[in-house]
Design an enzyme around this catalytic site. Structure first.
Site, short mmCIF file in Angstrom:
data_model
loop_
_atom_site.label_atom_id
_atom_site.label_comp_id
_atom_site.label_asym_id
_atom_site.label_seq_id
_atom_site.Cartn_x
_atom_site.Cartn_y
_atom_site.Cartn_z
N SER A 135 18.94 62.50 56.51
CA SER A 135 17.61 62.14 56.99
C SER A 135 17.15 60.75 56.58
CB SER A 135 16.59 63.17 56.50
OG SER A 135 16.83 64.42 57.11
N GLU A 176 63.69 26.62 29.47
CA GLU A 176 63.32 26.39 30.85
C GLU A 176 63.89 25.10 31.44
OE1 GLU A 176 61.87 28.46 32.79
OE2 GLU A 176 61.12 29.94 31.35
#
Length: 693
Positions: free
Chosen positions: A367, A96
């Protein structure tokens, strides 16, 4: 000839002088810039180094429900650099950022090299980010590729370099970089790929892991082992070129077989996964935290979940629903006086479908919408004894341009007068639509919105029967408000949140807002106990009769059924629970047993959870009056009324007239006038006429 030479020398001197002064100016500017950058870094101070550890979630009793190693299928640990294998450190630096310990955060040579390579290829082919730059990028909330973000990343890099040592930066980088499959940081990656600690990684394993972050989905050995081995070779060669290892060691490591972790599957959210999603939503919407802070913040989140109640909910769902069925389920249990959600099930299998049917789905409530209507009716002069005829009829609306003809379940009708108490207990649709039309369609919408229904509601006669879709979380919240005496209650998923330093950044504080009349709310709640009371049986049975024998305490509730949805919502003073059953797609509930699932799950769950809880009665507030009435006509009961039922009224609205139908002299009088079978038929007609009168 001399003149020409002299002129050239003079020009050369001028150019050299100009170059010298320009160089001096550039040098001074460079020094000033460096001093400025260093000063900026020191003055702005150190940025926070990322996650100290994974965010941990706790249940209401303090037990960990998510954390240590699991969060949304993602593993994160924070390991000191001293506990990370030197092989990992060397491999990472080699691939890296070889000059990591030499530069000040930016590798100028690499930057120019990358620019030249990109220009030659006319495309982005080479990166130049240092480890510090990558770490700065990991600290950002977003990874968008805007110039603003790049500038901020550069400033973060300067702050890191001027305030932290190289070892601290490397430690932070290794603990936050993503290694694929939900593993953040080297410890999580070592555990996931090799079932080892980061300190135990050998060279060949370290080289394999170091190659993954460049493109985790591409270089993961579990995604493509051949590409992962190619990348591993590049890492080992870079280490050899950097003098960290010899060529022989690199070749030996490459040839060495790798023993991967056999249990490659990451630990997933096993405890209340839908509840976990609701908590994350609350962290975003209520606590106002961004996604990256939630994922990388090292938070301590104290939730309201009751693991025992959650387990019982999941168990009863599993025991009742046919395992072969594709039917779905939603359940939410909440304390009505605090709003704290104790259990939540958003579906039968989170791995197959993470769609949360409690918080995301909108379904027709049927309901279960009627209690809102009858509260509205009570607020406009109705009482539990208000009577209307239940018979087939057609309603016109929209200024006479439209008609609506509701049906009762199984086309059963009283063809007679029934009370409001009976209408709710029997779930009579005719009575409901009549009430809705009498009040005015907008009144029900106003009440529903007041109670917290967020969905759009259609201003039509059928709204009284729950034909507009709603969310379960809103329905349970509304029922909770009724159970709470009309004090607004909002679902609470989080008690407290601490940051990684242990500082409290959020704590739930209850608010008291009375949005319903407490007397009317209590009368509505007491009306809702009727669905389990067979004294209210009339032309059909009360809707809760099938589960009434399971119940050992007084409950208030309402069921609801449409062609595609089945609901049951009910409560005691301690707990309100809603259950929904249905299919995700347009499929009807054609099997009778499926329509009964919601009630059965609700009854079993409530009884199980409340089994060892005290029996707390519904407490009547001031302004209410209890009286015994005859359920068939709503009049004050006499000694002859064998089914007399205790009913609550708002003070001043209770009936004052006594039922005379069941008085002995009343019955004898009619026996003398009308003996025989024909007279019994007349008696029935007379009773109906008297009830109507």
């Amino acid at each position: 000839m001399e003149l020409i030479t002299q002129e050239n020398l003079e020009k050369t001197r001028k150019w050299l002088r100009a170059i010298f002064f320009i160089g001096m100016i550039l040098f001074i500017l460079l020094v000033i810039s460096i001093i400025g950058f260093v000063a900026y870094g020191k003055l702005t101070g150190p940025p926070p180094l990322a996650v100290p550890q994974t965010t941990i979630y706790y249940a209401y009793d303090g037990e960990t429900i998510i954390g240590k190693s699991v969060q949304n299928g993602e593993n994160r640990y924070w390991m000191p650099l001293s506990e990370i294998s030197e092989n990992v450190i060397n491999a990472t630096i080699a691939i890296e950022d070889r000059k990591f310990y030499d530069h000040f955060g930016f590798d100028i040579k690499r930057i120019f090299g990358a620019v030249i390579a990109d220009l030659k290829a006319m495309a982005k082919v080479q990166g130049a980010s240092t480890i510090t730059q990558q770490y700065a990028r990991n600290l950002f909330l977003e990874h968008d590729k805007t110039w603003k973000r790049k500038i901020e990343e550069a400033l973060y890099t300067i702050r890191l370099e001027t305030n932290y040592s190289k070892d601290e930066i490397l430690e932070g980088y290794l603990n936050t970089i993503y290694y694929g499959h939900g593993a953040y940081g080297i410890e999580a990656a070592a555990n996931y790929y090799f079932n080892k600690h980061a300190s135990e990684l050998d060279l060949h394993e370290a080289a394999m892991l170091a190659g993954i972050p460049k493109a985790p989905s591409y270089y993961s050995p579990f995604a493509n082992e051949q590409k992962a081995k190619t990348r591993q070779k590049i890492v080992l060669q870079s280490m050899a070129q950097s003098g960290m290892i010899t060529e022989a060691e690199a070749n030996e490591a490459f040839e060495k077989p790798i023993e991967y972790n056999n249990d490659k599957k990451m630990a997933t959210k096993k405890i209340a996964p839908y509840f976990q999603d609701a908590v994350k939503t609350a962290l975003r919407d209520i606590v106002k935290l961004d996604e990256r802070t939630i994922e990388l913040g090292g938070l301590r989140v104290y939730t309201t979940l009751d693991p025992e109640a959650q387990e019982k909910a999941e168990t009863h769902i599993k025991n009742i629903i046919n395992p072969e069925s594709e039917i779905e389920v939603a359940l939410m249990a909440m304390e009505p006086h605090t709003g704290k959600v104790r259990a939540l099930v958003g579906g039968r299998d989170y791995e197959k479908s993470p769609f949360n049917r409690v918080t995301q789905a909108e379904r027709m409530p049927g309901s279960t919408f009627k209690p809102f209507l009858y509260y509205t009716a009570l607020a406009h002069g109705f009482t539990p004894s208000t009577v209307m005829r239940s018979e087939p009829m057609t309603f016109t609306y929209d200024e006479g341009r439209a008609v609506y003809r509701p049906d009762n379940f199984n086309n059963y009708y009283a063809n007679d007068f029934i009370t409001m108490a009976q209408a709710l207990a029997l779930s009579d649709n005719i009575y409901a639509v009549k009430t809705h039309m009498f009040l005015g369609i907008e009144k029900l919408i106003e009440t529903a919105k007041l109670l917290g229904i967020t969905s759009e509601l259609d201003a039509v006669p059928s709204l009284a029967l729950g034909t507009s879709t709603v969310k379960m979380i809103d329905m349970v919240k509304a029922y909770g408000t009724i159970a709470n005496g009309g004090v607004r209650v909002n679902p609470v998923f989080i008690e407290k949140v601490e940051n990684h330093k242990g500082e409290v950044i959020y704590e739930y504080k209850s608010e008291h807002e009375q949005i319903l009349d407490p007397a009317l709310a209590f009368v509505t709640a007491h009306l809702m106990t009727g669905m389990f009371d067979t004294k209210l049986n009339s032309y059909t049975s009360v809707t809760g009769q099938s589960i009434a024998n399971k119940l050992t305490r007084l409950y208030a509730g309402k069921s609801g059924t449409t062609t595609t949805d089945s609901w049951m919502i009910g409560f005691t003073p301690q707990l309100v629970t809603g259950v929904w059953i249905g299919y995700d797609r347009d499929k009807t509930l054609d099997i009778v047993a499926e329509r009964a699932y919601a009630k059965r799950i609700w009854a079993d769950f409530m009884e199980d959870v409340l089994q060892n809880k005290p029996f707390i009665p519904f407490k009547a507030p001031k302004g209410t009056v209890p009286v015994y009435i005859d359920p068939t006509n709503g009049l004050l009961a006499t000694s002859g009324c064998k089914n007399a039922r205790l009913t609550y009224y708002v003070e001043g609205t209770e009936p004052t007239e006594y039922c005379t139908v069941h008085l002995p002299n009343h019955a004898d009088e009619h026996k003398e006038e009308k003996p025989g079978n024909e007279e019994n038929a007349d008696k029935t007609w007379f009773d109906k006429l008297f009830n109507w009168w």
